[in-house]
Design a protein around this motif. Sequence first.
Motif, short mmCIF file in Angstrom:
data_model
loop_
_atom_site.label_atom_id
_atom_site.label_comp_id
_atom_site.label_asym_id
_atom_site.label_seq_id
_atom_site.Cartn_x
_atom_site.Cartn_y
_atom_site.Cartn_z
N GLY A 70 -1.45 12.59 3.21
CA GLY A 70 -0.71 11.41 2.76
C GLY A 70 0.79 11.65 2.75
O GLY A 70 1.57 10.79 3.16
N MET A 121 -8.41 8.12 2.45
CA MET A 121 -7.97 9.32 1.72
C MET A 121 -9.15 9.97 0.99
O MET A 121 -9.29 11.21 0.98
CB MET A 121 -6.88 8.94 0.71
CG MET A 121 -5.56 8.60 1.35
SD MET A 121 -4.91 10.02 2.26
CE MET A 121 -3.59 9.26 3.16
N SER A 125 -5.41 15.40 0.12
CA SER A 125 -4.79 14.09 -0.06
C SER A 125 -3.26 14.19 -0.02
O SER A 125 -2.58 13.41 0.65
CB SER A 125 -5.25 13.54 -1.41
OG SER A 125 -4.89 12.21 -1.54
N LEU A 135 3.44 9.72 5.12
CA LEU A 135 4.47 8.94 4.42
C LEU A 135 5.86 9.25 4.96
O LEU A 135 6.68 8.34 5.16
CB LEU A 135 4.40 9.26 2.91
CG LEU A 135 5.45 8.60 2.03
CD1 LEU A 135 5.31 7.08 2.09
CD2 LEU A 135 5.30 9.07 0.58
N MET A 143 -2.87 8.14 -2.21
CA MET A 143 -3.05 9.59 -2.34
C MET A 143 -3.68 9.93 -3.68
O MET A 143 -4.54 10.80 -3.79
CB MET A 143 -1.70 10.31 -2.18
CG MET A 143 -1.21 10.34 -0.74
SD MET A 143 0.59 10.46 -0.59
CE MET A 143 0.92 12.03 -1.31
N ALA A 195 1.59 4.44 -0.56
CA ALA A 195 1.12 5.76 -0.17
C ALA A 195 0.77 6.60 -1.40
O ALA A 195 -0.26 7.26 -1.44
CB ALA A 195 2.19 6.47 0.65
N ALA A 230 -3.93 5.60 8.42
CA ALA A 230 -3.09 5.55 7.22
C ALA A 230 -1.68 5.05 7.55
O ALA A 230 -1.13 4.22 6.82
CB ALA A 230 -3.03 6.92 6.56
N LEU A 288 -7.31 2.01 2.96
CA LEU A 288 -6.45 3.20 2.85
C LEU A 288 -7.01 4.19 1.83
O LEU A 288 -7.10 5.40 2.09
CB LEU A 288 -5.07 2.72 2.42
CG LEU A 288 -3.90 3.66 2.45
CD1 LEU A 288 -3.78 4.36 3.79
CD2 LEU A 288 -2.62 2.88 2.15
#
Lengths: 42, 502
Positions: free
Chosen positions: B164, B141, B160, B168, B375, B371, B332, B137
């Motif tokens: 992200g 990113m 990011s 999310l 990020m 997450a 992701a 992950l």
Amino acid sequence: MTPSAILPLAALGSTAFAALAWGSILLVLAVFLAVGWLVLTE
Amino acid sequence: MVSSAIVLGLTAATVLVFTGIGLFAARGRIDSVETYISARDSAGSGTLAATVIASMMGVWILLSPAEAGAAFGGLPAVLGYAIGSAIPLLLFIPVGARIREVMPAGHSLTEFAYARFGSGMYLLVLLVSVFYMFIFLAAEMTGIAGALALVADVPLWQTSLLIGGFVLVYTTYGGLLASIVTDTVQTLVILPLLAVGFGGALLSLGGTSEFHATVVSADPTLLDPGFGPGLEFGLYVAFALLGANMLNQGVWQRVYAADGERALRRGLGIAAVVVVPMLLLAGLFGIAAAGLGLTESGSASIAFFLVVAEAFPTWVTLAIVVLAVLLVMSSADTMFNAIASVVTADLARLLDDPDQRTLWLGGRGLTVAVALAAMFIGAQGYSVLQLFLTADLLAAGVFVPFLAGLYTERLTGPGALVSGIAGLLVGFTYFPSLRGLIAAIPGVGSMLPAPSFLIAFAGATLVSAALTVVATLLGGADADLESLGREVRALDDPVADGGSEQ
């Protein structure tokens, strides 16, 4: 003995390279059509 | 260079559309923790193929195979990456069927590790699996942030946060169901985009004949299928990919999501067929970058995007940007939910009869935490290659004894644990990446053999496999595989206020 010592050094020919590149693109497109058809008919 | 405003706008439009799809798909359908982390028996072969392709093919396919082609041995290195990525999917066909047979109400690989082997092997599998998935992950990113910075000078944090943050939103709301639905649509966009984008890129490089002539005149070994260093890289990367993917909870979730064994077989088979040309095409651009002399400054890790920035017309660059954003989103969301599901399934066992609300908070809270951490790392621009290789090595040493537990009742928990740890010791003894750290251990430095990635990865896998065989022959555990299915419970008691709770 390393693999490069055993195997002859020979770059892929131009025609074989073209077949590899365009064949890969066509295969991706074929799988796209197959997955799309399967999803639509589920 | 393409305008950063255009690239950011295109990225925002892409994430908004797929966030909308994810939210709409999950609306009113997530009525329990069970449906949040599991989509049992819901995906036909097309959907399964699409979600597996989207989940496994992250933006790394635009980075790592190209880097392999540019710096680790040309065509055979790329072929190793491509074939090595298909092997775990093919292996998951029989293994997935066995998982479903042994633990039909299961959710996660760690659930199986605990039920089958006990706490020691459970902790090892938990550590290795979560570490691998989190690194995956973070690398995604980092990769997309670096790529958009290169082609359009977009600040790392903006990429990011944008990607992200929106992933999310729909993953926290819709869980695995939102991930699978968005994956399906994303794959149906990714595949033609990849074909058209790469076709256009080949033409903009002058066609295959000129591409070939440029590369051969620069370095003929780049297109030599028998080039030794490339073959060695291809072999060890295949071992690395095999172990890591067998411990990927995202794939385990999709094994359970398959609507029967036929869908499992066809879905995984189709995914295995298409990952080979996808990675091969991406790898060719690393070869192109090396042939064009773009990677001489040690920038092989972004070889693909160097070619994009150097040689592609704007429309191809923008198509590649959309492709990269979709690749990141689809992986992701899988990793967000996969990591959350591992811990949520374990919370149900570790806590004393937790209620649904506690599990909800655990599942969603963990999704947010994972997450945010990913990020943050993505915005730093770190090199995560060493961590990725370390995660792969850990998986290479553990996956054989772990999976053996699906097939034999004679392998004990300690037997599996010792096999895995012995494999890891052999692997780390030869592992070049952490050589400085390992050599610093008093008395160890002078005893270490010459480092080799191939011996490290193959050694970790083969030694753990050999010891697994020995432990199985010597073992008398007589575990009852049939009872595993009864030990693992579903988490499908509805929450108090049902699906409207979101």
